[in-house]
Design a protein around this motif. Structure first.
Motif, PDB file in Angstrom:
ATOM      1  N   GLY A 155       0.785  -1.222   0.000  1.00  0.00           N
ATOM      2  CA  GLY A 155       0.000   0.000   0.000  1.00  0.00           C
ATOM      3  C   GLY A 155       0.814   1.267   0.000  1.00  0.00           C
ATOM      4  N   VAL A 156       2.138   1.133   0.166  1.00  0.00           N
ATOM      5  CA  VAL A 156       2.960   2.336   0.302  1.00  0.00           C
ATOM      6  C   VAL A 156       3.099   3.085  -1.025  1.00  0.00           C
ATOM      7  CG1 VAL A 156       5.266   1.384  -0.173  1.00  0.00           C
ATOM      8  CG2 VAL A 156       4.991   3.151   1.575  1.00  0.00           C
ATOM      9  N   GLY A 157       2.769   2.447  -2.143  1.00  0.00           N
ATOM     10  CA  GLY A 157       2.844   3.120  -3.440  1.00  0.00           C
ATOM     11  C   GLY A 157       1.614   3.943  -3.772  1.00  0.00           C
ATOM     12  N   HIS A 158       0.544   3.781  -3.000  1.00  0.00           N
ATOM     13  CA  HIS A 158      -0.703   4.493  -3.305  1.00  0.00           C
ATOM     14  C   HIS A 158      -0.508   5.994  -3.097  1.00  0.00           C
ATOM     15  CE1 HIS A 158      -4.952   5.571  -3.309  1.00  0.00           C
ATOM     16  NE2 HIS A 158      -5.220   4.350  -3.741  1.00  0.00           N
ATOM     17  N   PRO A 159      -0.955   6.809  -4.056  1.00  0.00           N
ATOM     18  CA  PRO A 159      -0.744   8.257  -3.917  1.00  0.00           C
ATOM     19  C   PRO A 159      -1.427   8.863  -2.700  1.00  0.00           C
ATOM     20  CG  PRO A 159      -2.252   7.776  -5.723  1.00  0.00           C
ATOM     21  CD  PRO A 159      -1.657   6.471  -5.302  1.00  0.00           C
ATOM     22  N   ASN A 160      -2.435   8.187  -2.157  1.00  0.00           N
ATOM     23  CA  ASN A 160      -3.130   8.692  -0.976  1.00  0.00           C
ATOM     24  C   ASN A 160      -2.642   8.047   0.323  1.00  0.00           C
ATOM     25  OD1 ASN A 160      -4.685  10.346  -2.612  1.00  0.00           O
ATOM     26  ND2 ASN A 160      -6.312   8.828  -2.828  1.00  0.00           N
ATOM     27  N   CYS A 161      -1.532   7.303   0.252  1.00  0.00           N
ATOM     28  CA  CYS A 161      -0.970   6.722   1.473  1.00  0.00           C
ATOM     29  C   CYS A 161      -0.354   7.854   2.295  1.00  0.00           C
ATOM     30  CB  CYS A 161       0.085   5.672   1.136  1.00  0.00           C
ATOM     31  SG  CYS A 161       0.850   4.918   2.603  1.00  0.00           S
ATOM     32  N   LYS A 162      -0.899   8.094   3.467  1.00  0.00           N
ATOM     33  CA  LYS A 162      -0.468   9.226   4.284  1.00  0.00           C
ATOM     34  C   LYS A 162       0.331   8.824   5.520  1.00  0.00           C
ATOM     35  CE  LYS A 162      -2.434  12.132   1.542  1.00  0.00           C
ATOM     36  NZ  LYS A 162      -1.594  12.922   0.610  1.00  0.00           N
ATOM     37  N   PHE A 163       0.232   7.566   5.932  1.00  0.00           N
ATOM     38  CA  PHE A 163       1.005   7.141   7.087  1.00  0.00           C
ATOM     39  C   PHE A 163       1.241   5.637   7.027  1.00  0.00           C
ATOM     40  CE2 PHE A 163      -3.234   6.139   8.564  1.00  0.00           C
ATOM     41  CZ  PHE A 163      -3.083   5.056   9.416  1.00  0.00           C
ATOM     42  N   VAL A 164       2.226   5.198   7.807  1.00  0.00           N
ATOM     43  CA  VAL A 164       2.491   3.771   7.967  1.00  0.00           C
ATOM     44  C   VAL A 164       2.448   3.448   9.449  1.00  0.00           C
ATOM     45  CG1 VAL A 164       3.988   3.814   5.936  1.00  0.00           C
ATOM     46  CG2 VAL A 164       5.011   3.941   8.223  1.00  0.00           C
ATOM     47  N   ILE A 165       2.144   2.203   9.739  1.00  0.00           N
ATOM     48  CA  ILE A 165       2.355   1.675  11.091  1.00  0.00           C
ATOM     49  C   ILE A 165       3.659   0.897  11.053  1.00  0.00           C
ATOM     50  CG2 ILE A 165       1.518   0.107  12.869  1.00  0.00           C
ATOM     51  CD1 ILE A 165      -1.307   0.832  12.171  1.00  0.00           C
ATOM     52  N   PHE A 166       4.602   1.334  11.852  1.00  0.00           N
ATOM     53  CA  PHE A 166       5.963   0.800  11.867  1.00  0.00           C
ATOM     54  C   PHE A 166       6.148  -0.030  13.127  1.00  0.00           C
ATOM     55  CE2 PHE A 166      10.306   1.049  13.416  1.00  0.00           C
ATOM     56  CZ  PHE A 166      11.111   0.894  12.295  1.00  0.00           C
ATOM     57  N   MET A 167       6.656  -1.263  12.973  1.00  0.00           N
ATOM     58  CA  MET A 167       6.976  -2.094  14.132  1.00  0.00           C
ATOM     59  C   MET A 167       8.484  -2.111  14.324  1.00  0.00           C
ATOM     60  SD  MET A 167       5.698  -5.880  15.162  1.00  0.00           S
ATOM     61  CE  MET A 167       6.358  -6.762  16.579  1.00  0.00           C
ATOM     62  N   LYS A 213      11.908   7.221   3.411  1.00  0.00           N
ATOM     63  CA  LYS A 213      12.144   7.194   1.965  1.00  0.00           C
ATOM     64  C   LYS A 213      11.689   5.860   1.380  1.00  0.00           C
ATOM     65  CE  LYS A 213      15.736   7.629  -1.588  1.00  0.00           C
ATOM     66  NZ  LYS A 213      17.208   7.747  -1.840  1.00  0.00           N
ATOM     67  N   VAL A 214      10.819   5.928   0.391  1.00  0.00           N
ATOM     68  CA  VAL A 214      10.440   4.730  -0.366  1.00  0.00           C
ATOM     69  C   VAL A 214      11.555   4.476  -1.371  1.00  0.00           C
ATOM     70  CG1 VAL A 214       8.761   3.646  -1.881  1.00  0.00           C
ATOM     71  CG2 VAL A 214       7.978   5.187  -0.058  1.00  0.00           C
ATOM     72  N   GLU A 215      12.356   3.446  -1.103  1.00  0.00           N
ATOM     73  CA  GLU A 215      13.537   3.178  -1.920  1.00  0.00           C
ATOM     74  C   GLU A 215      13.185   2.602  -3.285  1.00  0.00           C
ATOM     75  OE1 GLU A 215      16.546   3.987  -1.163  1.00  0.00           O
ATOM     76  OE2 GLU A 215      16.421   4.463   0.974  1.00  0.00           O
ATOM     77  N   ARG A 216      12.187   1.720  -3.320  1.00  0.00           N
ATOM     78  CA  ARG A 216      11.788   1.098  -4.588  1.00  0.00           C
ATOM     79  C   ARG A 216      10.462   0.383  -4.383  1.00  0.00           C
ATOM     80  NH1 ARG A 216      14.632  -4.797  -5.177  1.00  0.00           N
ATOM     81  NH2 ARG A 216      14.966  -5.231  -2.964  1.00  0.00           N
ATOM     82  N   MET A 217       9.795   0.139  -5.496  1.00  0.00           N
ATOM     83  CA  MET A 217       8.585  -0.672  -5.484  1.00  0.00           C
ATOM     84  C   MET A 217       8.936  -2.050  -6.028  1.00  0.00           C
ATOM     85  SD  MET A 217       6.591   1.424  -4.087  1.00  0.00           S
ATOM     86  CE  MET A 217       5.146   0.349  -4.106  1.00  0.00           C
ATOM     87  N   ARG A 260       3.213  -5.402 -10.453  1.00  0.00           N
ATOM     88  CA  ARG A 260       3.577  -4.412  -9.437  1.00  0.00           C
ATOM     89  C   ARG A 260       2.387  -3.955  -8.606  1.00  0.00           C
ATOM     90  NH1 ARG A 260       8.470  -1.759 -10.430  1.00  0.00           N
ATOM     91  NH2 ARG A 260       7.644   0.322 -10.073  1.00  0.00           N
ATOM     92  N   ASP A 261       1.202  -4.467  -8.929  1.00  0.00           N
ATOM     93  CA  ASP A 261       0.014  -4.214  -8.116  1.00  0.00           C
ATOM     94  C   ASP A 261      -0.270  -2.718  -7.968  1.00  0.00           C
ATOM     95  OD1 ASP A 261      -2.206  -4.929  -6.646  1.00  0.00           O
ATOM     96  OD2 ASP A 261      -1.122  -5.090  -4.747  1.00  0.00           O
ATOM     97  N   GLU A 262      -0.139  -1.990  -9.076  1.00  0.00           N
ATOM     98  CA  GLU A 262      -0.455  -0.569  -9.023  1.00  0.00           C
ATOM     99  C   GLU A 262      -1.963  -0.367  -8.802  1.00  0.00           C
ATOM    100  OE1 GLU A 262       2.624  -1.123 -12.432  1.00  0.00           O
ATOM    101  OE2 GLU A 262       0.806  -2.125 -11.681  1.00  0.00           O
ATOM    102  N   PRO A 263      -2.381   0.694  -8.121  1.00  0.00           N
ATOM    103  CA  PRO A 263      -1.556   1.757  -7.530  1.00  0.00           C
ATOM    104  C   PRO A 263      -1.199   1.523  -6.063  1.00  0.00           C
ATOM    105  CG  PRO A 263      -3.843   2.409  -7.419  1.00  0.00           C
ATOM    106  CD  PRO A 263      -3.822   1.026  -8.043  1.00  0.00           C
ATOM    107  N   TYR A 264      -1.346   0.305  -5.588  1.00  0.00           N
ATOM    108  CA  TYR A 264      -1.077   0.036  -4.165  1.00  0.00           C
ATOM    109  C   TYR A 264       0.408  -0.303  -3.968  1.00  0.00           C
ATOM    110  CZ  TYR A 264      -6.086  -0.548  -4.738  1.00  0.00           C
ATOM    111  OH  TYR A 264      -7.396  -0.361  -5.091  1.00  0.00           O
ATOM    112  N   GLY A 265       0.817  -1.409  -4.563  1.00  0.00           N
ATOM    113  CA  GLY A 265       2.229  -1.755  -4.589  1.00  0.00           C
ATOM    114  C   GLY A 265       2.769  -2.266  -3.269  1.00  0.00           C
ATOM    115  N   HIS A 266       3.998  -2.777  -3.352  1.00  0.00           N
ATOM    116  CA  HIS A 266       4.720  -3.318  -2.201  1.00  0.00           C
ATOM    117  C   HIS A 266       6.104  -2.663  -2.206  1.00  0.00           C
ATOM    118  CE1 HIS A 266       1.553  -6.346  -2.562  1.00  0.00           C
ATOM    119  NE2 HIS A 266       1.911  -6.436  -3.835  1.00  0.00           N
ATOM    120  N   GLY A 267       6.375  -1.844  -1.204  1.00  0.00           N
ATOM    121  CA  GLY A 267       7.577  -1.037  -1.249  1.00  0.00           C
ATOM    122  C   GLY A 267       8.643  -1.442  -0.261  1.00  0.00           C
TER     123      GLY A 267
END
Length: 403
Positions: free
Chosen positions: A171-183, A209-213, A220-227
């Motif tokens: 989901g990190v590739g989605h243009p509306n992704c505004k936050f992540v939950i980080f463990m 920084k999103v290094e790559r999709m 690539r499962d656009e527009p959600y993606g796996h980053g």
């Protein structure tokens, strides 16, 4: 056990099924063509917003949430057939605001989030205004063991400082992704189940920084993606920690029970769609003077696919019933059982459908190649087969521990 639909569930099922059939499936082929032809496939095409507005107007929104104020108030057994219908389409889950990982993140915030966290992040997620991602898996450690996570989330005064690298952050590739939950690892000296914390991190925070999709079998499962995402001296307020430091493992375990029901029922919907495509192809296509259905062992393959899908569905419904009646503690073995059984079943059904389509089954002309990619991914997502079979075996052997 009674798996018959309640009046409420039957009403939702009828309306969701009709919406998928009449509103989503007719536009989905053109949606995918337009997205893949776009100069920037990491975008939200207007049709998605139009469909979401229609679904929301019809009350088909946040159906996964058992909370009656924010969702439909359905049990796991009641929601399961709705998830199956959504699984027939790659875009339906977002249209109904029921797509992963947002569903899991919403459940976490609803169950563990502070009022401030719920206001800032849960409310816009529930409205479908933003998307989110979940950053847990790491490239440097065996991430099937959640206690292995080495990326750090260290408390410093009134801040928490985050460092490390995550990947397969869906989901990190989605243009509306505004936050992540980080463990992240907070206290390496604590009990192994109290070492980690979950932290809300806005995606535009300095040091993120999103290094790559990443791609799966070329998809690539656009527009959600796996980053793959790096975190370098990322600082957020201590108030962004969910439920307090050291509770990451607890939250991770609580997040996965209903989520696995959702994954598996959507996958059963995808298997059903694949079987339908296989039957249509086998009935309409001829070779050597016969319909494909009458060649080789194709009738038996179709029959076995039907049996396998029905078996898997009943296993998932039984697991959903256990979650509803006994909670996760009473359904741990069954949750692991469906996580092994359903993706493997779906792969066999989809592979059979691809074979009946010949070379066309490998192309983008049919959804089968993408379906296979998704089903294969799910054998690793939320834990590989081996981890789940280990848990099932441990559960079975527990009664014999004294010999």
């Amino acid at each position: 056990m009674d798996f018959s639909h309640s009046a409420t569930a039957a009403d939702y099922l009828g309306r969701v099924s009709d919406f998928v059939r009449t509103e989503i499936e007719p536009v989905e082929p053109e949606y995918h063509r337009a997205l893949h032809a776009s100069a920037d496939p990491w975008t939200v095409l207007p049709v998605i917003g139009e469909l979401k507005a229609k679904a929301q107007d019809q009350g088909l929104w946040n159906l996964f949430l058992p909370d009656t104020e924010r969702g439909a108030g359905l049990s796991n057994v009641e929601y399961a057939p709705l998830a199956e219908q959504m699984g027939r389409s790659f875009i339906a889950p977002e249209v109904f605001n029921c797509n992963a990982p947002d569903t899991g993140n919403m459940e976490v915030l609803l169950q563990y989030g502070s009022p401030e966290q719920q206001e800032q992040w849960l409310a816009p997620l529930l409205r479908g205004e933003i998307r989110s991602a979940f950053c847990m898996t790491e490239p440097a450690v065996a991430s099937s063991d959640a206690t292995n996570m080495a990326a750090t989330a260290v408390v410093k005064s009134d801040e928490i400082v985050i460092n490390g690298r995550k990947w397969w952050s869906t989901g990190v590739g989605h243009p509306n992704c505004k936050f992540v939950i980080f463990m992240g690892l907070t206290d390496p000296e604590a009990d192994r189940h109290r070492r980690h914390s979950m932290v809300l991190v806005p995606i535009d925070t300095e040091g993120v920084k999103v290094e790559r999709m990443l791609s799966v079998f070329g998809h690539r499962d656009e527009p959600y993606g796996h980053g793959e995402v790096s975190f370098t001296d990322v600082r957020v307020p201590l108030s962004n920690v969910i439920a307090g430091p050291g509770r990451g493992f607890e939250i991770a375990q609580g997040r996965l029970g209903p989520g696995r029901i959702h994954h598996c029922m959507r996958l059963i919907g995808l298997a059903e769609r694949s079987l339908g495509l296989a039957c249509a192809r086998a009935s309409q296509r001829e070779a050597f003077g016969k319909p494909l259905a009458n060649l080789g062992g194709n009738r038996e393959r179709i029959a076995k696919a039907r049996i396998a899908i029905n078996q898997a569905r009943l296993l998932v419904l039984h697991t959903a019933w256990l979650l509803d009646t006994e909670g996760l503690a009473g359904a741990r073995s069954e949750v692991s059982q469906i996580k092994v059984a359903v993706p493997n079943m779906a792969l066999e059904v989809i592979d059979m459908a691809i074979q009946l389509h010949g070379a066309a089954g490998l192309s983008e002309d049919f959804p089968l190649a993408a379906a296979y990619s998704g089903a294969r991914s799910l054998r690793l997502a939320d834990g590989p087969d081996e981890v789940h079979m280990g848990l099932v075996a441990r559960h079975e052997l527990a009664a014999y521990k004294n010999g």
